[in-house]
Motif scaffolding. Structure first.
Motif, PDB file in Angstrom:
ATOM      1  N   LEU A  42       0.864  -1.144   0.077  1.00  0.00           N
ATOM      2  CA  LEU A  42      -0.092   0.177   0.037  1.00  0.00           C
ATOM      3  C   LEU A  42       0.885   1.432  -0.032  1.00  0.00           C
ATOM      4  O   LEU A  42       0.767   2.228  -0.595  1.00  0.00           O
ATOM      5  N   HIS A  43       1.913   1.229   0.701  1.00  0.00           N
ATOM      6  CA  HIS A  43       2.602   2.243   0.844  1.00  0.00           C
ATOM      7  C   HIS A  43       3.788   2.635  -0.357  1.00  0.00           C
ATOM      8  O   HIS A  43       3.528   3.339  -1.019  1.00  0.00           O
ATOM      9  N   LEU A  44       4.550   1.529  -0.536  1.00  0.00           N
ATOM     10  CA  LEU A  44       5.545   1.866  -1.480  1.00  0.00           C
ATOM     11  C   LEU A  44       5.375   1.319  -2.979  1.00  0.00           C
ATOM     12  O   LEU A  44       5.948   1.995  -3.821  1.00  0.00           O
ATOM     13  N   THR A  45       4.520   0.563  -3.130  1.00  0.00           N
ATOM     14  CA  THR A  45       4.363  -0.123  -4.490  1.00  0.00           C
ATOM     15  C   THR A  45       3.056   0.668  -5.147  1.00  0.00           C
ATOM     16  O   THR A  45       3.064   1.285  -6.156  1.00  0.00           O
ATOM     17  N   TRP A  46       2.037   0.512  -4.121  1.00  0.00           N
ATOM     18  CA  TRP A  46       0.687   1.121  -4.951  1.00  0.00           C
ATOM     19  C   TRP A  46       0.607   2.867  -4.791  1.00  0.00           C
ATOM     20  O   TRP A  46      -0.298   3.451  -4.985  1.00  0.00           O
ATOM     21  N   ASN A  47       1.283   3.060  -3.833  1.00  0.00           N
ATOM     22  CA  ASN A  47       1.369   4.605  -3.193  1.00  0.00           C
ATOM     23  C   ASN A  47      -0.102   4.951  -2.950  1.00  0.00           C
ATOM     24  O   ASN A  47      -0.692   6.259  -3.368  1.00  0.00           O
ATOM     25  N   ILE A  48      -0.635   4.230  -2.038  1.00  0.00           N
ATOM     26  CA  ILE A  48      -2.038   4.349  -1.589  1.00  0.00           C
ATOM     27  C   ILE A  48      -1.948   5.332  -0.426  1.00  0.00           C
ATOM     28  O   ILE A  48      -2.800   6.035  -0.002  1.00  0.00           O
ATOM     29  N   HIS A  56       0.585   7.230   2.231  1.00  0.00           N
ATOM     30  CA  HIS A  56       1.929   8.056   2.159  1.00  0.00           C
ATOM     31  C   HIS A  56       2.385   8.439   3.330  1.00  0.00           C
ATOM     32  O   HIS A  56       2.058   9.744   3.710  1.00  0.00           O
ATOM     33  N   PRO A  57       2.809   7.893   4.521  1.00  0.00           N
ATOM     34  CA  PRO A  57       3.393   8.609   5.426  1.00  0.00           C
ATOM     35  C   PRO A  57       4.417   9.291   5.248  1.00  0.00           C
ATOM     36  O   PRO A  57       5.407   8.821   4.540  1.00  0.00           O
ATOM     37  N   GLY A  58       4.666  10.317   5.973  1.00  0.00           N
ATOM     38  CA  GLY A  58       5.766  11.330   5.588  1.00  0.00           C
ATOM     39  C   GLY A  58       5.561  12.162   4.477  1.00  0.00           C
ATOM     40  O   GLY A  58       6.265  13.067   3.929  1.00  0.00           O
ATOM     41  N   GLY A  59       4.411  12.063   3.679  1.00  0.00           N
ATOM     42  CA  GLY A  59       4.208  12.954   2.541  1.00  0.00           C
ATOM     43  C   GLY A  59       4.291  12.184   0.858  1.00  0.00           C
ATOM     44  O   GLY A  59       5.183  11.131   0.878  1.00  0.00           O
ATOM     45  N   ALA A  60       3.069  12.237   0.187  1.00  0.00           N
ATOM     46  CA  ALA A  60       3.294  11.679  -0.917  1.00  0.00           C
ATOM     47  C   ALA A  60       4.367  12.247  -1.908  1.00  0.00           C
ATOM     48  O   ALA A  60       4.757  13.205  -1.767  1.00  0.00           O
ATOM     49  N   ALA A  61       4.888  11.333  -2.881  1.00  0.00           N
ATOM     50  CA  ALA A  61       5.743  11.593  -3.769  1.00  0.00           C
ATOM     51  C   ALA A  61       5.494  10.802  -4.935  1.00  0.00           C
ATOM     52  O   ALA A  61       5.258   9.595  -5.112  1.00  0.00           O
ATOM     53  N   ALA A  62       6.214  11.267  -5.993  1.00  0.00           N
ATOM     54  CA  ALA A  62       6.113  10.780  -7.276  1.00  0.00           C
ATOM     55  C   ALA A  62       7.012   9.575  -7.473  1.00  0.00           C
ATOM     56  O   ALA A  62       6.726   8.590  -8.223  1.00  0.00           O
ATOM     57  N   GLU A  63       8.161  10.079  -7.154  1.00  0.00           N
ATOM     58  CA  GLU A  63       9.483   9.302  -7.396  1.00  0.00           C
ATOM     59  C   GLU A  63       9.578   8.202  -6.514  1.00  0.00           C
ATOM     60  O   GLU A  63       9.384   8.704  -5.190  1.00  0.00           O
ATOM     61  N   TYR A  91      12.216   6.838  -5.095  1.00  0.00           N
ATOM     62  CA  TYR A  91      13.208   7.425  -3.949  1.00  0.00           C
ATOM     63  C   TYR A  91      12.681   8.237  -2.770  1.00  0.00           C
ATOM     64  O   TYR A  91      12.988   8.380  -1.699  1.00  0.00           O
ATOM     65  N   ASP A  92      11.917   9.190  -3.228  1.00  0.00           N
ATOM     66  CA  ASP A  92      11.218  10.128  -2.269  1.00  0.00           C
ATOM     67  C   ASP A  92      10.296   9.646  -1.367  1.00  0.00           C
ATOM     68  O   ASP A  92      10.231   9.919  -0.238  1.00  0.00           O
ATOM     69  N   ARG A  93       9.404   8.665  -1.897  1.00  0.00           N
ATOM     70  CA  ARG A  93       8.706   8.028  -1.079  1.00  0.00           C
ATOM     71  C   ARG A  93       9.110   7.182   0.084  1.00  0.00           C
ATOM     72  O   ARG A  93       8.863   7.271   1.166  1.00  0.00           O
ATOM     73  N   VAL A  94      10.363   6.765  -0.377  1.00  0.00           N
ATOM     74  CA  VAL A  94      11.153   5.866   0.814  1.00  0.00           C
ATOM     75  C   VAL A  94      11.822   6.704   1.855  1.00  0.00           C
ATOM     76  O   VAL A  94      11.595   6.687   2.885  1.00  0.00           O
ATOM     77  N   VAL A  95      12.618   7.990   1.060  1.00  0.00           N
ATOM     78  CA  VAL A  95      13.057   8.847   2.228  1.00  0.00           C
ATOM     79  C   VAL A  95      12.011   9.309   3.048  1.00  0.00           C
ATOM     80  O   VAL A  95      12.037   9.421   4.315  1.00  0.00           O
ATOM     81  N   ASN A  96      10.889  10.038   2.501  1.00  0.00           N
ATOM     82  CA  ASN A  96       9.798  10.576   3.288  1.00  0.00           C
ATOM     83  C   ASN A  96       9.339   9.723   4.301  1.00  0.00           C
ATOM     84  O   ASN A  96       9.194   9.867   5.621  1.00  0.00           O
ATOM     85  N   GLY A  97       8.925   8.422   3.955  1.00  0.00           N
ATOM     86  CA  GLY A  97       8.455   7.390   4.915  1.00  0.00           C
ATOM     87  C   GLY A  97       9.554   7.141   5.936  1.00  0.00           C
ATOM     88  O   GLY A  97       8.741   7.303   7.307  1.00  0.00           O
ATOM     89  N   PHE A  98      10.605   6.766   5.925  1.00  0.00           N
ATOM     90  CA  PHE A  98      11.509   6.291   6.687  1.00  0.00           C
ATOM     91  C   PHE A  98      11.972   7.455   7.635  1.00  0.00           C
ATOM     92  O   PHE A  98      13.019   7.538   8.510  1.00  0.00           O
ATOM     93  N   GLN A  99      11.648   8.874   7.513  1.00  0.00           N
ATOM     94  CA  GLN A  99      12.166   9.946   8.252  1.00  0.00           C
ATOM     95  C   GLN A  99      11.332   9.751   9.694  1.00  0.00           C
ATOM     96  O   GLN A  99      11.411  10.397  10.511  1.00  0.00           O
ATOM     97  N   ILE A 100      10.027   8.898   9.460  1.00  0.00           N
ATOM     98  CA  ILE A 100       9.133   8.900  10.632  1.00  0.00           C
ATOM     99  C   ILE A 100       9.715   7.779  11.475  1.00  0.00           C
ATOM    100  O   ILE A 100       9.589   6.642  11.110  1.00  0.00           O
TER     101      ILE A 100
END
Lengths: 214, 265, 666
Positions: free
Chosen positions: A119-125, A127-134, A136-145
């Motif tokens: 849900l988080h990283l593949t389907w982008n449904i 978005h903890p830490g904020g949505a992102a298109a790329e 890399y950004d999704r990963v980085v946004n998420g794991f800052q929490i």
């Protein structure tokens, strides 16, 4: 069980290799994610290889779950129900590993995590830490929490235990454990694979959490 | 020494059982565990109480008849048969839990006695070499490498007590089945039926209601004869070979116990 | 009364002269014919097989055989007869046929293979067995046993029995008690187990094929004899208590020996005499009941609670030295007793054989030093078996390689470490040479009743050689019985037996009545307490040393005790359940009657031979003295009725091939 398990372990190792690309920077990581979709071209259509992998994975996961459920239900019946021995003096068995203990419930934890993870990283449904298109950004946004990292860590430890017993058990079931020497080697291998997978997967989130990757 | 026992009492297979408590005073630490139960039974009988039923026969660790789960461990704290366990393994004042083997395919007959006939049926499904009496070639006709003979022997020492099942978190009898597969599969005499044997025995194992093996290893750890865990992998290897070689290895029709006779004779 | 041989050392001449054993028995007619063919000995078995009538394979399925007991003799017979196409029904009291007590045999199995090229042959095995049996075995049977021994090994190897092998892949052999050749095949210390599993697997194969019907946890309580033929058995289902009748054209008893009459023996807890005793009461002769074998190296009794004794392989005597303190007062730790205060009595008395004298001699010597008050351990019933010298000479690793597993068993049971402190050993009963009388065909004196293995009076005479019990069990089951029983079955099928036939209803009623009596006495003593007392009597008076006076005392006491038993035993519960006390109660009742016959047999046999040592018949230096002029016969006892004297039939023993000699181990 053994075959699907080994396929999944193989996938985990490849996945982990991909994750580690995060240390090569945003461009390399995104390039890798896109490359996956172009894998096998022009022999296969765009995202063709990825779909093959997805189908194989899906079959493996379903097969693995089916076999697990089947084994559980046979064991439940064979043990004669939930309450087997009244004595509680040997709850942890004579020699069994913690990994073998957590195999079934650990598997359920992993399943829940995989759903969340998709849900988080593949389907982008979500978005903890904020949505992102790329990616890399999704990963980085998420794991800052920290809570995301914590959940991820728990899941990866569960995966580690699961892989520890799973690797050993799968190879034994496939007939690789036919001497005491082989047994020792298999146990070392199982610990090695489990350690590699756990550490490999945990490196990126912690690196992000502590700001080594941003 | 004095001990307190919590023992599973069950009048018969249909009755509901429960744990009952007995104080056993003034016993010697040189007694075997079963002799301690004998003493308790003598006292119960004189008191007018039904003695505790438990199986035992040779009392020297080889017939496989005895077997109790003591403090949650099959055959108790020493890796040996229950009959070879002595009270010196316990301390004065201990509370000791005594239960029968628990597994669906091992129904309780009374108290601590269970029915293990499922094991015999697994053997019937292929745990033998078809060598009709009188047809054997000279014993030296086929040399067997010492290493193979020794390993076959290690597996063949299984006493069929059922501790592996009692200890297995899955209620699996894979170690018992694998011991026989390994014993016969390592010998040249066992080769012709090697694959039909494994298919037949595993099918019977499953049909009896034993659970599947997940390679936890509790079986080997409680096995009084320390049947090696590797036997299970050997069984799996033979099973995979049998299944991938198609129908030629499936069990034949059961052998007929009579010679075909020409009708015109 | 015949005159005494001149060299008899008579310890109690008064008693011997006033001997009036006649009041205990009646003498019947001699047994004239054992049905062995009258041709040279090496052709007898061939001749018998040729003359025995055969049953057409198509007719075999119309014929049925009941086999009771699933040890080596029973399993192998059931598998072989099932395979041949007969309808076999098999019973055992254990929960699986594989648990029969043959499984506990350790040492090995003899066979005249001559794989060592050390001069072994069928004839030598025959010779050794007849001599080892102290000339009280039948030559024809022993010769056949030696002949068949060769085939047994072939058969077992083909079944997958993992015998010990050498690096070249061929079978290993070891030598065994009192013979000069290496002819013993073995599977570490578990030969009996491996042979039984081989026979068990063959049996299970026939069960799967539907030729054998197996009934576990079923105990035979009566034999059914209809119109003079053994036609069936009354069986108790030990789980439900149901009393069942089973019929067949022939009945085979393979129910083992009766060592448990001694209460403490190396036999399994359940071993009993009931099947053969019931057959005896129906007319089958019981032969040589007083011939029991006492094994010198067992772990001694440690207390009153002891339920059984454990054998330690005889091989320990190869390197261990046996001793007791010179003085009975010497209660020091054995390690602190200096050499000059030790008595290595076997080495002293038998300088040429030393610690390796035959079983009966070693056992009796141990008894003698304990009787002198020099025994060691609890109750003073034990002697030291010391490995200190062997460890010093060979080093611990060598001793460990040779005896490691035995030392482990010892440590497990006693809690002592035999590497540090000497083992304690004491003799114990472990085999009975006596049993139901059979002819050359293994047929008892009741037509249609066959007896195999230890249950028959066997081929061992008055003393069995090591590694011969397994040989006999398998010889009988695989090769002898299947060939001889066909001659009887060729007359069948016999008319179907009606459930309402008086012989059947009478047998069933007798069983029920016995059970009801045992359950209704509700006295003040447990079955085991009676059994223990009976065992002690037999051990004291009909054990390693028997005397006129002692046997008479025992007979009186056994009869009293038997009466007390039937009026004071307490068996709780009902018949209609798993009732282990009831099972034991029935067996012990039969042991009382057997114990009586054993004492009578021992009383009548006023000579010493093999395991039977009469104090009145010994050489001046205390060795057993046979009396061939008067006692070269098999005592075959016929039941005379309750509270009536048994009838003695003598089967004269004629030695055409082996010259009768007195043994000497000085």
């Amino acid at each position: 069980m053994a075959v699907t398990g080994l396929i999944l372990i193989g996938y985990l190792l490849a996945h982990m290799y991909g994750n580690l690309k995060i240390f090569a920077g945003a461009e390399a990581f995104n390039e890798y994610a896109h490359h996956l979709r172009a894998l096998g071209e022009p022999l296969l259509p765009h995202t063709g290889a990825l779909w093959i992998i997805r189908v194989v994975l899906l079959i493996s996961v379903l097969g693995h779950m089916y076999a697990a459920f089947n084994l559980w239900s046979r064991a439940h019946k064979a043990r004669g129900g939930t309450r087997r021995y009244y004595s509680h003096k040997s709850r942890t068995g004579v020699q069994r590993t913690y990994a073998s203990f957590t195999l079934r419930w650990g598997g359920v934890v992993i399943l829940l995590f995989v759903i969340y993870h998709l849900l988080h990283l593949t389907w982008n449904i979500i978005h903890p830490g904020g949505a992102a298109a790329e990616p890399y950004d999704r990963v980085v946004n998420g794991f800052q929490i920290w809570s995301v990292v914590l959940a991820y860590t728990i899941a990866m430890i569960a995966v580690g235990f699961h892989v520890r017993h799973g690797t050993w058990s799968a190879l034994t079931t496939l007939g690789a454990n036919t001497s005491s020497l082989a047994r020792r080697r298999l146990n070392v291998l199982a610990y090695a694979v489990a350690g590699l997978v756990t550490v490999g997967f945990l490196l990126p989130p912690f690196a992000i959490l502590f700001g080594f990757v941003s | 020494m004095n001990v307190t026992l919590r023992v599973w009492r069950q009048a018969n297979g249909r009755a509901k059982g429960k744990m009952a408590i007995y104080r056993v005073n003034d016993i010697s630490e040189d007694m075997s565990f079963l002799e301690m139960l004998d003493v308790l039974n003598e006292r119960l009988t004189l008191q007018g109480d039904d003695p505790i039923a438990f199986d035992s026969d040779c009392r020297e660790g080889i017939c496989g008849m005895c077997g109790l789960v003591i403090n949650g461990v099959a055959h108790g704290p020493q890796q040996t048969t229950t009959c070879q366990l002595h009270m010196r393994s316990f301390s004065d004042g201990d509370v000791i839990d005594v239960e029968p083997w628990r597994a669906d395919p091992f129904p309780v007959i009374k108290d601590l006695v269970v029915d293990r006939s499922a094991f015999d049926r697994i053997i019937q499904a292929g745990g033998y070499i078809s060598a009709p009496t009188g047809t054997a070639p000279d014993a030296h006709a086929t040399p067997v490498p010492k290493r193979d003979a020794d390993r076959a022997f290690d597996a063949a020492t299984c006493i069929s007590c059922g501790a592996c099942v009692a200890a297995c978190p899955n209620g699996s009898a894979m170690l018992f089945t694998a011991a026989k597969i390994t014993h016969l599969g390592l010998l040249p005499q066992g080769q012709p039926e090697r694959y039909s044997r494994v298919v037949g025995m595993v099918a019977q194992h499953d049909a009896e209601g034993f659970g599947g093996c997940t390679n936890i290893g509790e079986c080997t750890a409680v096995c009084p004869k320390a049947i090696p865990f590797e036997t299970i992998s050997r069984l799996n290897r033979d099973l995979i070979s049998a299944l991938t070689h198609g129908g030629s290895h499936w069990p034949r029709a059961a052998p007929k116990g009579e010679t075909e006779v020409d009708e015109e004779d | 009364m015949a005159s005494k041989p001149p060299d008899v050392h008579v310890t109690n001449s008064e008693l011997l002269d006033s001997l009036d054993a006649d009041s205990f028995y009646v003498e019947g007619a001699d047994i004239a014919d054992t049905k062995a063919p009258k041709v040279p000995i090496d052709r007898r078995w061939e001749e018998r097989r040729f003359r025995a009538r055969l049953v057409n394979p198509a007719n075999r399925r119309k014929l049925s055989v009941i086999i009771v007991g699933t040890g080596l003799a029973g399993s192998s017979a059931a598998a072989t007869l099932g395979e041949a196409g007969y309808n076999v029904t098999c019973f055992c009291y254990q929960d699986s046929p594989r648990r029969a007590h043959s499984i506990a045999a350790q040492g090995g199995i003899n066979a005249a293979k001559n794989y060592r090229n050390d001069g072994d042959s069928v004839y030598r095995l025959f010779y050794d067995t007849v001599k080892g049996g102290d000339f009280r075995a039948r030559e024809s049977n022993v010769y056949r046993l030696a002949e068949v021994s060769v085939e047994i090994i072939d058969q077992c190897v083909a079944q997958g029995v993992p015998f010990a092998r050498e690096y070249g892949g061929l079978l290993d052999n070891r030598s065994f008690g009192g013979v000069q050749v290496s002819r013993t095949f073995y599977a570490r210390g578990q030969t009996g187990q491996q042979l039984l599993i081989g026979a068990y697997q063959a049996l299970e194969r026939q069960i799967a094929a539907g030729t054998v019907e197996m009934n576990t946890r079923h105990e035979m309580l009566e034999l059914i004899v209809v119109d003079g033929r053994a036609r069936g058995v009354v069986i108790r289902d030990m789980v439900t208590g149901a009393i069942e009748t089973h019929f067949a054209d022939a009945v085979v008893l393979a129910t083992g020996g009766y060592s448990n009459v001694f209460f403490l023996s190396t036999n399994a807890m359940g071993c009993n005499v009931t099947a053969t005793w019931r057959a005896y009461r129906k007319g089958a002769y019981f032969a040589n009941p007083c011939f029991t074998q006492i094994h010198p190296t067992c772990i001694p009794v440690s207390g009153d609670y002891q339920s059984k004794l454990t054998l330690m392989s005889e091989s320990l005597r190869n390197d261990g030295r046996i001793w007791v303190p010179k003085s009975g007062e010497d209660k020091r730790d054995p390690r602190e007793i200096p050499e000059q205060d030790r008595d290595y009595y076997l080495e002293r008395l038998y300088p040429s054989f030393g610690n390796l004298v035959p079983r009966d001699i070693a056992s009796r010597a141990a008894k003698n030093v304990c009787d002198e008050g020099r025994g060691v351990g609890p109750g003073g019933l034990g002697v030291y078996l010391d490995f200190a010298a062997a460890i010093a000479r060979l080093g611990r690793p060598t001793v460990e390689a040779r005896y490691g597993n035995l030392f482990q068993i010892y440590a497990q049971i006693t809690g002592d470490d035999p590497y540090q402190t000497p083992m304690r050993i004491y003799p114990a009963v472990h085999y009975t040479m006596g049993g139901l009388w059979v002819d050359y065909d293994l047929a008892s004196s009741i037509p249609g009743l066959y007896v195999t293995g230890e249950a028959n009076f066997s081929d061992h005479g008055a003393n069995r050689l090591g590694a011969s019990a397994l040989m006999q069990g398998l010889a009988d089951g695989y090769f002898v019985l299947p060939n001889t029983i066909s001659d009887y079955l060729a007359d069948g099928p016999f008319p179907q037996v009606d459930q309402s036939h008086p012989a059947v209803t009478e047998a069933v009623e007798a069983v029920r009545a016995r059970i009801n009596t045992l359950l209704s006495v509700n006295g003040s003593r447990t079955v085991d307490s009676f059994h223990r007392e009976l065992g002690r009597l037999i051990w004291d008076y009909c054990g390693m040393e028997r005397s006129e006076e002692g046997l008479r005392k025992a007979l009186t006491r056994i009869r009293e005790l038997k009466k007390e038993y039937w009026s004071d035993v307490r068996v709780l519960g009902t018949n209609e359940e798993l009732n282990q006390a009831l099972e034991r109660a029935g067996r012990v009742a039969d042991f009382f009657e057997l114990g009586e016959l054993m004492c009578i047999d021992a009383l009548v046999r006023r000579e010493s031979c093999g395991g039977h040592f009469r104090v009145e018949s010994q050489t001046p230096d205390g060795e057993a003295l046979r009396n061939d002029a008067e006692f070269a016969y098999v005592s075959a006892w016929e039941f005379g009725g309750d509270d009536r004297r048994p009838i003695l039939h003598k089967e004269p023993l004629v030695y055409e091939y082996v010259e009768m000699k007195q043994r000497s181990y000085k």
